[in-house]
Design a protein around this motif. Structure first.
Motif, short mmCIF file in Angstrom:
data_model
loop_
_atom_site.label_atom_id
_atom_site.label_comp_id
_atom_site.label_asym_id
_atom_site.label_seq_id
_atom_site.Cartn_x
_atom_site.Cartn_y
_atom_site.Cartn_z
N ALA A 179 -0.15 13.06 8.38
CA ALA A 179 1.27 13.07 8.74
C ALA A 179 1.91 11.81 8.17
N ARG A 180 2.73 11.99 7.16
CA ARG A 180 3.26 10.85 6.42
C ARG A 180 4.53 11.28 5.69
N GLY A 181 5.26 10.33 5.15
CA GLY A 181 6.45 10.64 4.38
C GLY A 181 6.13 11.46 3.15
N GLU A 182 7.12 12.26 2.72
CA GLU A 182 6.91 13.16 1.60
C GLU A 182 6.59 12.43 0.30
N VAL A 183 7.21 11.26 0.09
CA VAL A 183 6.96 10.53 -1.16
C VAL A 183 5.49 10.19 -1.31
N GLY A 184 4.91 9.58 -0.28
CA GLY A 184 3.50 9.22 -0.34
C GLY A 184 2.59 10.42 -0.42
N HIS A 233 0.79 -1.24 0.00
CA HIS A 233 0.00 0.00 0.00
C HIS A 233 0.82 1.28 0.00
N PHE A 234 2.09 1.22 -0.44
CA PHE A 234 2.92 2.42 -0.39
C PHE A 234 3.27 2.85 -1.82
N GLU A 235 2.29 3.31 -2.54
CA GLU A 235 2.51 3.79 -3.90
C GLU A 235 3.14 5.18 -3.86
#
Length: 351
Positions: free
Chosen positions: A270-275, A56-58
């Protein structure tokens, strides 16, 4: 599987330790020593390595289908999928991967310590705390990092100025996080809801399926990237004692979390920039990415601690594919064939 011994060439230990995240927006590449002059085998080639990937990490790691058991669930896509395919294509490396999707994030990095997987990936941040099992013993080892991350906030476009940094979050805001991720742990630390070790501040209320838990400031109430206290399992909300801090809404699915932002149930993700940047692209002008974290994280693959020699061998070949860290996510995003092009150059005598 019979594994070849690592050659112990000078600098091989540096490959395991000297990881420096640099590049465009902190996401481009990870600096590691260049690969050896000649390619060499990582395995005896008896069978494929059993690789489990987070689905689930597109666009870093995802599946053709989000439904476990469906035809496309074990079809691996994204940055890490292409990196693995390039490893398979390196002449002489004897690397092959049998890929299987994993829909559950919590503790995914510890799976190689069991009997089902040899290696797992999916945008997993390398942390020393994630190398240990619940009893504190060493369970897994990570490859040197091949991708860098920064935490961020995904917000509705109209809130971009109001929520330009984490410090602007207030008691009226509701922030979504994915349980058990560095996004959750880092948000709690930045806002002061938890300390650097993940210990929740006194009076923090956590809503769980078993009722409300109130933290006393002790080690029994911890939410960290490597795991959380048993009493906080299945947490749904984290309500700080201070009225000036945001309420944290805990999700188990990325897509549901982004949908909640779109329909106004939460004010930020709140999540990583890529996602977050991928979600912003998918939703046109509806979202903006703000509050880029000054702290960089590095992601790699996890293997059982007993397979440290295999991890070191993978590092050397990844070092070649990334040109010593100069080719990374940003370059792949611009040209998804970039790793395969490097693999085809890796013939004997050309390295």
């Amino acid at each position: 599987m019979s594994l070849q011994k690592h050659s112990g060439t000078p600098g091989s230990n540096l490959l395991r330790t000297l990881v420096l995240a640099v590049g465009l927006l902190g996401l481009s590449a990870v600096i590691v020593p260049a690969a050896a002059a000649q390619p060499f085998a990582c395995t005896a080639g008896e069978r494929p390595l059993r690789f489990g990937f987070y689905t689930h990490f597109e666009p870093v790691s995802y599946s053709d289908s989000r439904t476990p058991g469906s035809a496309g669930f074990d079809t691996h896509r994204g940055y890490e999928a292409d990196l693995l395919s390039a490893l398979e294509a390196i002449e002489g490396a004897k690397l092959a991967f049998s890929r299987r999707g994993i829909a559950v994030w919590n503790g995914i990095w510890l799976l190689p310590a069991g009997s089902e997987f040899d290696i797992v990936g999916g945008g997993i941040t390398i942390l020393e705390s994630r190398t240990r099992a619940a009893d504190g013993k060493a369970a897994v080892v990570f490859t040197a990092g091949h991708i860098a991350f920064r935490q961020s906030l995904l917000v509705r476009k109209e809130d971009a100025n109001r929520l330009a940094r984490h410090g602007k979050l207030s008691g009226v805001d509701r922030v979504g996080v994915l349980a058990g991720t560095t996004g959750e742990a880092r948000l709690l630390e930045i806002t002061g809801i938890a300390g650097a070790a993940g210990v929740l501040a006194v009076g923090t209320r956590v809503v769980t399926p078993r009722g409300r838990v109130v933290a006393d400031g002790g080690a029994g109430y911890v939410i960290a990237a490597a795991g959380a206290s048993p009493s906080l399992a299945g947490r749904r909300q984290i309500r700080p004692a201070s009225a000036g801090l945001p309420t944290v809404i805990v999700f188990t699915d990325d897509a549901e979390m982004v949908e909640a932002l779109a329909d106004g149930r939460i004010d930020a993700v709140a999540r990583g920039e890529v996602g977050n940047r991928a979600a912003a692209r998918e939703h046109g002008n509806a979202f903006a990415v703000t509050a880029l974290d000054a702290r960089a994280e590095t992601g790699g693959f996890a293997l059982a601690a007993r397979n440290a020699a295999l991890a070191a061998c993978l590092d050397r070949h990844i070092g070649w594919l990334t040109d010593g860290g100069r080719i990374g996510y940003s370059e792949w995003f611009g040209d998804a064939s970039v790793f395969m092009q490097r693999a085809r150059q890796a013939a004997v005598g050309k390295r």
